[in-house]
Design a protein around this motif. Structure first.
Motif, PDB file in Angstrom:
ATOM      1  N   LEU A 120       0.817  -1.210   0.000  1.00 38.00           N
ATOM      2  CA  LEU A 120       0.000   0.000   0.000  1.00 38.00           C
ATOM      3  C   LEU A 120       0.850   1.259   0.000  1.00 38.00           C
ATOM      4  CD1 LEU A 120      -2.810  -1.277   2.324  1.00 38.00           C
ATOM      5  CD2 LEU A 120      -3.165  -0.305   0.062  1.00 38.00           C
ATOM      6  N   LYS A 121       0.334   2.275  -0.689  1.00 43.57           N
ATOM      7  CA  LYS A 121       0.998   3.557  -0.835  1.00 43.57           C
ATOM      8  C   LYS A 121       0.115   4.659  -0.261  1.00 43.57           C
ATOM      9  CE  LYS A 121       2.862   2.019  -5.301  1.00 43.57           C
ATOM     10  NZ  LYS A 121       2.961   2.344  -6.747  1.00 43.57           N
ATOM     11  N   PRO A 122       0.687   5.807   0.096  1.00 42.84           N
ATOM     12  CA  PRO A 122      -0.145   6.914   0.598  1.00 42.84           C
ATOM     13  C   PRO A 122      -1.254   7.299  -0.384  1.00 42.84           C
ATOM     14  CG  PRO A 122       2.152   7.351   1.051  1.00 42.84           C
ATOM     15  CD  PRO A 122       2.121   6.120   0.192  1.00 42.84           C
ATOM     16  N   GLU A 123      -0.990   7.197  -1.679  1.00 44.36           N
ATOM     17  CA  GLU A 123      -2.005   7.565  -2.666  1.00 44.36           C
ATOM     18  C   GLU A 123      -3.152   6.565  -2.757  1.00 44.36           C
ATOM     19  OE1 GLU A 123       1.308   7.316  -3.123  1.00 44.36           O
ATOM     20  OE2 GLU A 123       1.778   6.495  -5.121  1.00 44.36           O
ATOM     21  N   ASP A 124      -3.067   5.461  -2.029  1.00 46.45           N
ATOM     22  CA  ASP A 124      -4.194   4.528  -1.949  1.00 46.45           C
ATOM     23  C   ASP A 124      -5.202   4.953  -0.885  1.00 46.45           C
ATOM     24  OD1 ASP A 124      -1.832   1.883  -2.414  1.00 46.45           O
ATOM     25  OD2 ASP A 124      -3.215   2.684  -3.915  1.00 46.45           O
ATOM     26  N   THR A 125      -4.866   5.974  -0.116  1.00 46.68           N
ATOM     27  CA  THR A 125      -5.771   6.472   0.906  1.00 46.68           C
ATOM     28  C   THR A 125      -7.056   6.971   0.264  1.00 46.68           C
ATOM     29  OG1 THR A 125      -4.003   7.081   2.429  1.00 46.68           O
ATOM     30  CG2 THR A 125      -6.108   8.226   2.680  1.00 46.68           C
ATOM     31  N   ALA A 126      -8.183   6.422   0.722  1.00 45.71           N
ATOM     32  CA  ALA A 126      -9.482   6.760   0.129  1.00 45.71           C
ATOM     33  C   ALA A 126     -10.581   6.002   0.866  1.00 45.71           C
ATOM     34  CB  ALA A 126      -9.513   6.387  -1.349  1.00 45.71           C
ATOM     35  N   VAL A 127     -11.805   6.365   0.564  1.00 46.79           N
ATOM     36  CA  VAL A 127     -12.942   5.540   0.949  1.00 46.79           C
ATOM     37  C   VAL A 127     -13.172   4.544  -0.181  1.00 46.79           C
ATOM     38  CG1 VAL A 127     -15.391   5.476   1.510  1.00 46.79           C
ATOM     39  CG2 VAL A 127     -13.980   7.383   2.319  1.00 46.79           C
ATOM     40  N   TYR A 128     -13.259   3.283   0.172  1.00 46.06           N
ATOM     41  CA  TYR A 128     -13.420   2.219  -0.819  1.00 46.06           C
ATOM     42  C   TYR A 128     -14.869   1.725  -0.801  1.00 46.06           C
ATOM     43  CZ  TYR A 128      -8.450   1.997  -1.731  1.00 46.06           C
ATOM     44  OH  TYR A 128      -7.156   2.298  -2.122  1.00 46.06           O
ATOM     45  N   PHE A 129     -15.450   1.644  -2.000  1.00 45.47           N
ATOM     46  CA  PHE A 129     -16.845   1.261  -2.158  1.00 45.47           C
ATOM     47  C   PHE A 129     -16.958  -0.058  -2.903  1.00 45.47           C
ATOM     48  CE2 PHE A 129     -18.725   5.262  -0.821  1.00 45.47           C
ATOM     49  CZ  PHE A 129     -17.728   6.194  -1.088  1.00 45.47           C
TER      50      PHE A 129
END
Length: 124
Positions: free
Chosen positions: A86-95
């Motif tokens: 995992l990378k910082p740019e994977d930070t998100a809400v996942y649906f």
């Protein structure tokens, strides 16, 4: 009433792993292609991965290829997203999303049901 409920999100360090799960009720799960989208703060929702009704076809966004893996268990009405490196740019809400088709939709509007989302935060 079709319901999709995600779980498994959380806080993880760079290079770590998480597995997201989604349970589906109210629909014949095995007749539905499934997918995952994500949305980071200030950005539009973007496609992450999708899987057809029997798992024979899977597609991924270029940004996650080789790191993420989508799978499903039709006996349990579950779809999963294994996220590695995992990378910082994977930070998100996942649906979690469901489509009324056996095949993976070519457009976002091809998915007719969405879960509420689960937060994934990758810290550096």
């Amino acid at each position: 009433q079709v319901q999709l409920v995600e779980s498994g999100g959380g806080l993880v360090q760079v290079g770590g792993s998480l597995r997201l799960s989604c349970v589906v009720s109210g629909r014949t799960f095995r007749n539905s292609a499934m997918g995952w989208f994500r949305q980071a703060p200030g950005r539009e929702r973007e496609f992450v991965a999708a899987i057809n009704w029997n798992g024979g076809t899977r597609t991924y966004a270029d940004s996650v290829k080789g790191r993420f893996s989508i799978s499903r268990d039709n006996a349990k009405n579950m779809v999963y997203l294994q996220m590695n490196s995992l990378k910082p740019e994977d930070t998100a809400v996942y649906f979690c999303v469901a489509a009324p088709t056996l095949a993976i939709p070519s457009l976002t509007r091809g998915y007719d049901y969405w879960g509420q989302g689960t937060q994934v935060t990758v810290s550096s």
